[in-house]
Design a protein around this motif. Sequence first.
Motif, PDB file in Angstrom:
ATOM      1  N   TYR A  93       6.398  -6.576   5.443  1.00  0.00           N
ATOM      2  CA  TYR A  93       4.996  -6.816   5.115  1.00  0.00           C
ATOM      3  C   TYR A  93       4.882  -8.042   4.216  1.00  0.00           C
ATOM      4  O   TYR A  93       5.761  -8.291   3.372  1.00  0.00           O
TER       5      TYR A  93
ATOM      6  N   CYS B 149       5.677   5.169   2.280  1.00  0.00           N
ATOM      7  CA  CYS B 149       6.146   6.353   3.002  1.00  0.00           C
ATOM      8  C   CYS B 149       6.995   5.992   4.214  1.00  0.00           C
ATOM      9  O   CYS B 149       7.894   6.740   4.607  1.00  0.00           O
ATOM     10  N   ARG B 150       6.710   4.840   4.818  1.00  0.00           N
ATOM     11  CA  ARG B 150       7.451   4.451   6.011  1.00  0.00           C
ATOM     12  C   ARG B 150       8.854   3.944   5.691  1.00  0.00           C
ATOM     13  O   ARG B 150       9.741   3.993   6.540  1.00  0.00           O
TER      14      ARG B 150
ATOM     15  N   ALA C 189       0.836  -1.200   0.000  1.00  0.00           N
ATOM     16  CA  ALA C 189       0.000   0.000   0.000  1.00  0.00           C
ATOM     17  C   ALA C 189       0.873   1.252   0.000  1.00  0.00           C
ATOM     18  O   ALA C 189       2.074   1.212   0.309  1.00  0.00           O
ATOM     19  N   GLU C 190       0.255   2.391  -0.324  1.00  0.00           N
ATOM     20  CA  GLU C 190       1.005   3.647  -0.413  1.00  0.00           C
ATOM     21  C   GLU C 190       1.533   4.081   0.949  1.00  0.00           C
ATOM     22  O   GLU C 190       2.608   4.680   1.045  1.00  0.00           O
ATOM     23  N   GLN C 191       0.789   3.792   2.014  1.00  0.00           N
ATOM     24  CA  GLN C 191       1.252   4.145   3.346  1.00  0.00           C
ATOM     25  C   GLN C 191       2.512   3.389   3.730  1.00  0.00           C
ATOM     26  O   GLN C 191       3.373   3.921   4.448  1.00  0.00           O
ATOM     27  N   GLN C 192       2.649   2.188   3.237  1.00  0.00           N
ATOM     28  CA  GLN C 192       3.850   1.410   3.512  1.00  0.00           C
ATOM     29  C   GLN C 192       5.058   1.976   2.773  1.00  0.00           C
ATOM     30  O   GLN C 192       6.193   1.861   3.249  1.00  0.00           O
TER      31      GLN C 192
END
Length: 367
Positions: free
Chosen positions: A307, A283-284, A278-281
Amino acid sequence: MPFLGQDWRSPGWSWIKTEDGWKRCDSCSQELERENSQCTVTHDLILSSEDEEIFNNEECEYASKKRKKDHFRNDTNAQSFYREKWIYVHKESTKERHGYCTLGEAFNRLDFSSAIQDIRRFTYVVKLLQLIAKSQLTSLSGVAQKNYFNILDKIVQKVLDDHQNPRLIKDLLQDLSSTLCVLIRGVGKSVLVGNINIWICRLETVLGWQQQLQNLQMTKHVNSGLTLSDLPLHMLNNILYRFSDGWDIVTLGQVTPTLYVLSEDRQLWKKLCQYHFAEQQFCRHLILSEKGHIEWKLMYFTLQKYYPTKEQYGDTLQFCRHCSILFWKDYHLAWLFKDSGHPCTAADPDSCFTPVSPQHFIDLFKF
């Protein structure tokens, strides 16, 4: 009615009706009788000899009983087969029904030996064996353990013969050897079905398989026809874009310099990251190059550590929500004879089928 089998949890022996009445089906009875007769003949010859007498009647009887016991329990090369290739999964666990719906029972009843011969099901079975090796190995019964290692032996021999998917099997054997080492070192802390020497022999067998795969040499096939290098660039690029595993892309890039250049395409790795994560992953765990560009290839292998990736299989086990039955669906029989693969009573069986992932298969038998 009391059970007639050796184990009180078993459904008893198999019987057939004849003109003289009901008789027990025992495929091994003739073989055992033949062995007993040979033992008796050999014993008589020894007793008739004037030179020496080694055995007596009690020893011969003990040897006969031991041979029967070894035949039924210690034949590690034999696999337990069932006529039905499906299993009913109970929706609720009760004290009376729990024993008939265990992971080991499902592993015995479902035809995994034939499934590994199907290229669509091979990866699925390997992943399932890997999950069992990580966490569910001690929950298998003695017969299920024999079937597990027999199927694993067939998988290893298949890879050694056709040189396909060696990386998957290496990962499986690595996890299995780690689990066996922990179980053997911590003997007494966990319940092991079987003698500790059996587990040590299994570990030695797994280490032997690992050595064989380590020494595996890929032979170059001489083919005068069309090869992969003869395809145009856009077709090669299209092939790479259809891979869902980053290691497969890296491996294919080692074949030719052209494929290596195509395998390093940033857009290819970007699509692969967007497919699995996902896109949130992103960014991290953002990784930038010196020029400020995102290193998508490094991003993929970094995110893979944190993940889980999406799983893709050509064919999986199916679960019928109407019948609560787990089974393999044969698409050829389903198309020709309208066979759903199990005795389904639904009006539209296909609408009740749900694909079962390897992890979902394990979760079905957790009570």
